[in-house]
Design a protein around this motif. Structure first.
Motif, mmCIF file in Angstrom:
data_model
loop_
_atom_site.group_PDB
_atom_site.id
_atom_site.type_symbol
_atom_site.label_atom_id
_atom_site.label_comp_id
_atom_site.label_asym_id
_atom_site.label_seq_id
_atom_site.Cartn_x
_atom_site.Cartn_y
_atom_site.Cartn_z
ATOM 1 N N THR A 112 -10.814 -7.864 -3.349
ATOM 2 C CA THR A 112 -10.067 -8.576 -2.315
ATOM 3 C C THR A 112 -8.842 -9.258 -2.939
ATOM 4 O O THR A 112 -8.926 -9.859 -4.004
ATOM 5 C CB THR A 112 -10.960 -9.644 -1.641
ATOM 6 O OG1 THR A 112 -12.093 -8.976 -1.080
ATOM 7 C CG2 THR A 112 -10.213 -10.414 -0.574
ATOM 8 N N ARG A 134 0.812 -1.219 0.000
ATOM 9 C CA ARG A 134 0.000 0.000 0.000
ATOM 10 C C ARG A 134 0.838 1.258 0.000
ATOM 11 O O ARG A 134 0.334 2.343 -0.294
ATOM 12 C CB ARG A 134 -0.911 0.021 1.229
ATOM 13 C CG ARG A 134 -2.024 -0.983 1.176
ATOM 14 C CD ARG A 134 -3.102 -0.623 2.204
ATOM 15 N NE ARG A 134 -4.131 -1.640 2.239
ATOM 16 C CZ ARG A 134 -4.245 -2.546 3.214
ATOM 17 N NH1 ARG A 134 -3.404 -2.537 4.230
ATOM 18 N NH2 ARG A 134 -5.207 -3.441 3.165
ATOM 19 N N LEU A 178 -13.090 -17.166 0.679
ATOM 20 C CA LEU A 178 -13.450 -15.800 1.073
ATOM 21 C C LEU A 178 -14.610 -15.298 0.222
ATOM 22 O O LEU A 178 -15.541 -14.665 0.726
ATOM 23 C CB LEU A 178 -12.247 -14.864 0.923
ATOM 24 C CG LEU A 178 -11.122 -15.060 1.943
ATOM 25 C CD1 LEU A 178 -9.860 -14.300 1.530
ATOM 26 C CD2 LEU A 178 -11.582 -14.582 3.327
ATOM 27 N N ARG A 189 -7.952 -2.143 -0.725
ATOM 28 C CA ARG A 189 -8.810 -2.150 0.465
ATOM 29 C C ARG A 189 -8.663 -3.384 1.323
ATOM 30 O O ARG A 189 -8.505 -3.310 2.524
ATOM 31 C CB ARG A 189 -10.281 -2.020 0.031
ATOM 32 C CG ARG A 189 -10.639 -0.594 -0.326
ATOM 33 C CD ARG A 189 -12.033 -0.521 -0.909
ATOM 34 N NE ARG A 189 -11.970 -0.156 -2.312
ATOM 35 C CZ ARG A 189 -12.847 -0.543 -3.231
ATOM 36 N NH1 ARG A 189 -13.838 -1.333 -2.905
ATOM 37 N NH2 ARG A 189 -12.726 -0.141 -4.470
ATOM 38 N N GLU A 190 -8.737 -4.555 0.694
ATOM 39 C CA GLU A 190 -8.751 -5.779 1.507
ATOM 40 C C GLU A 190 -7.659 -6.724 1.029
ATOM 41 O O GLU A 190 -7.832 -7.445 0.049
ATOM 42 C CB GLU A 190 -10.134 -6.430 1.401
ATOM 43 C CG GLU A 190 -10.365 -7.371 2.556
ATOM 44 C CD GLU A 190 -11.813 -7.817 2.711
ATOM 45 O OE1 GLU A 190 -12.726 -7.004 2.482
ATOM 46 O OE2 GLU A 190 -11.991 -8.989 3.069
ATOM 47 N N ILE A 191 -6.529 -6.691 1.735
ATOM 48 C CA ILE A 191 -5.419 -7.558 1.340
ATOM 49 C C ILE A 191 -5.201 -8.606 2.429
ATOM 50 O O ILE A 191 -4.993 -8.274 3.588
ATOM 51 C CB ILE A 191 -4.124 -6.731 1.146
ATOM 52 C CG1 ILE A 191 -4.347 -5.620 0.102
ATOM 53 C CG2 ILE A 191 -2.971 -7.634 0.715
ATOM 54 C CD1 ILE A 191 -3.131 -4.756 -0.175
ATOM 55 N N HIS A 192 -5.291 -9.880 2.039
ATOM 56 C CA HIS A 192 -5.040 -10.965 3.000
ATOM 57 C C HIS A 192 -3.649 -11.513 2.722
ATOM 58 O O HIS A 192 -3.407 -12.090 1.663
ATOM 59 C CB HIS A 192 -6.064 -12.088 2.823
ATOM 60 C CG HIS A 192 -7.461 -11.653 3.146
ATOM 61 N ND1 HIS A 192 -8.113 -12.033 4.285
ATOM 62 C CD2 HIS A 192 -8.311 -10.844 2.480
ATOM 63 C CE1 HIS A 192 -9.317 -11.474 4.304
ATOM 64 N NE2 HIS A 192 -9.462 -10.751 3.215
ATOM 65 N N ALA A 236 -16.720 -12.026 0.491
ATOM 66 C CA ALA A 236 -15.648 -11.021 0.341
ATOM 67 C C ALA A 236 -15.916 -10.157 -0.887
ATOM 68 O O ALA A 236 -16.355 -10.654 -1.923
ATOM 69 C CB ALA A 236 -14.300 -11.709 0.205
ATOM 70 N N TRP A 264 -7.532 -2.610 -5.591
ATOM 71 C CA TRP A 264 -6.949 -3.691 -4.800
ATOM 72 C C TRP A 264 -6.380 -3.261 -3.463
ATOM 73 O O TRP A 264 -5.785 -4.063 -2.753
ATOM 74 C CB TRP A 264 -5.837 -4.376 -5.596
ATOM 75 C CG TRP A 264 -6.267 -4.710 -6.972
ATOM 76 C CD1 TRP A 264 -5.817 -4.128 -8.117
ATOM 77 C CD2 TRP A 264 -7.249 -5.673 -7.369
ATOM 78 N NE1 TRP A 264 -6.454 -4.668 -9.193
ATOM 79 C CE2 TRP A 264 -7.339 -5.619 -8.769
ATOM 80 C CE3 TRP A 264 -8.048 -6.572 -6.666
ATOM 81 C CZ2 TRP A 264 -8.208 -6.427 -9.484
ATOM 82 C CZ3 TRP A 264 -8.910 -7.377 -7.383
ATOM 83 C CH2 TRP A 264 -8.983 -7.299 -8.770
#
Ligand code: BT5
Length: 324
Positions: free
Chosen positions: A107, A70, A98, A80-83, A103, A78
């Motif tokens: 994601t 980030r 997910l 916002r939600e990084i696993h 999700a 892409w």
């Protein structure tokens, strides 16, 4: 908070910031700052701390931490939600679970190592620790299932552009899902979806890029056909920078696709492809077809003019390039 501390240290490269300053600026106690700095060190950041001067960021680890990705602020959809997972079976599998749990589009799942990385048709994808970009993206485009291959082609364009930008290597796209450098595979894409006849629920685009693998990281049968960016360039390639570049380019291309449909993706793909105009062998489970690749159609299918002069379309298959 860890991310906030990092952001401040990053804004002052080479400078020492006192615990006092950090704690005032971020509104937490000095003890909390100290604990977070310790945690950052354990995560691989090199931070020098001196009693009267404070803390200075010396080096960041070569790991795909979300806060690193980030940092450039260019991830678009892409970001916002990084696993992030150190180890996973397959990022596509995790992304699928997910997506089943709801999700959102945008994601990202990425891992340093996959123990069960997959290619198409149950093949294996070799994914050693810390040397590649193994990631999966969740999309929920308002399209019908036959258009899903558009996203494989869009992802290939984004990766090819990113590789060219970051390394200068002449990456070219082999239909449908491979990226080659000097005739060898550096990236594969695995697109999977859940859909009904007329609507897509979600699509998972899995991207595997061989960044800093050495020849010995690949088993002998794979080594013959594969390579890595480092092997081609003769120098290590920054994975975070490359992943950022892939994600930001794919975010742009995907919004263009949602606005204008497949034509701009198709044009970009044609510029970067190394398939059209070549003699090819297309292999599927039941046949091998020889001919010349002439175009891709509106759905992304490959048109091949056969040796007997007839044109055939392929929606899936493995292509072997045999020269022009
Ligand atoms: C692909 O399949 O090329 C799709 C690969 C997708 C991998 C990503 S990584 C993140 C996400 N999570 C997953 O579990 N998968 C995706 P295909 O066209 O079927 O090619 C598979 C073949 O490529 C194998 O049978 C090997 O011959 C070869 N291969 C395996 N590992 C490789 C590697 N690291 N580099 C180049 N070739 C490889």
């Amino acid at each position: 908070m860890k991310e906030a501390i990092l952001a401040v240290l990053r804004r002052h490269p080479g400078e020492y910031l006192s615990g006092e300053e950090l704690s005032r600026g971020l509104g937490v106690s000095r003890t909390a700052i100290w604990k977070h700095i310790q945690a950052l060190r354990e995560a691989g950041y090199r931070i020098d701390s001196q009693p009267r001067r404070g803390h200075c960021l010396l080096a960041v680890p070569d790991l795909l931490y979300p806060e690193e990705l980030r940092a450039g602020g260019r991830l678009g959809l892409w970001g916002r939600e990084i696993h992030y997972l150190t180890e996973v079976g397959s990022t596509n599998e995790t992304a699928r679970s997910l997506a089943e749990e709801g999700a959102p589009e945008g994601t990202v799942v990425l891992a340093e190592i996959q123990t069960g990385g997959r290619g198409r048709l149950g093949r294996t994808w070799v994914s050693p620790f810390g040397k590649g970009i193994w990631m999966s993206l969740i999309l929920r485009p308002p399209i019908a299932p036959p258009s899903a291959p558009h996203l494989t082609l869009a992802a290939a364009v984004a990766v090819a552009r990113a590789v060219r930008e970051v390394t200068g290597l002449p990456a070219g796209i082999k239909w449908p899902n491979d990226l080659l450098v000097n005739g060898r595979k550096v990236c594969g894409i695995l697109t999977e979806m859940k859909a009904e006849v007329d609507a897509v629920h979600y699509i998972v685009v899995g991207i595997g890029i061989n960044v800093n693998l050495r020849a010995e990281d690949l088993p002998p049968d794979v080594r013959k056909l594969a390579t890595s960016l480092m092997m081609e360039l003769g120098a290590a390639v920054p994975r975070v920078r490359l992943a950022q570049e892939v994600l930001s380019r794919l975010s742009e291309l995907y919004s263009l696709y949602l606005r204008e449909g497949f034509p701009p993706v198709r044009e970009a793909w044609k510029e970067l492809n190394i398939t059209l105009g070549k003699r090819v062998k297309v292999s599927s489970a039941w046949e091998e077809y020889h001919g010349t690749a002439v175009d891709i159609d509106d759905e992304g299918a490959l048109k091949v003019k056969g040796e007997e002069g007839r044109e055939r379309k392929f929606y899936a298959g493995d292509v072997t390039l045999r020269g022009s």
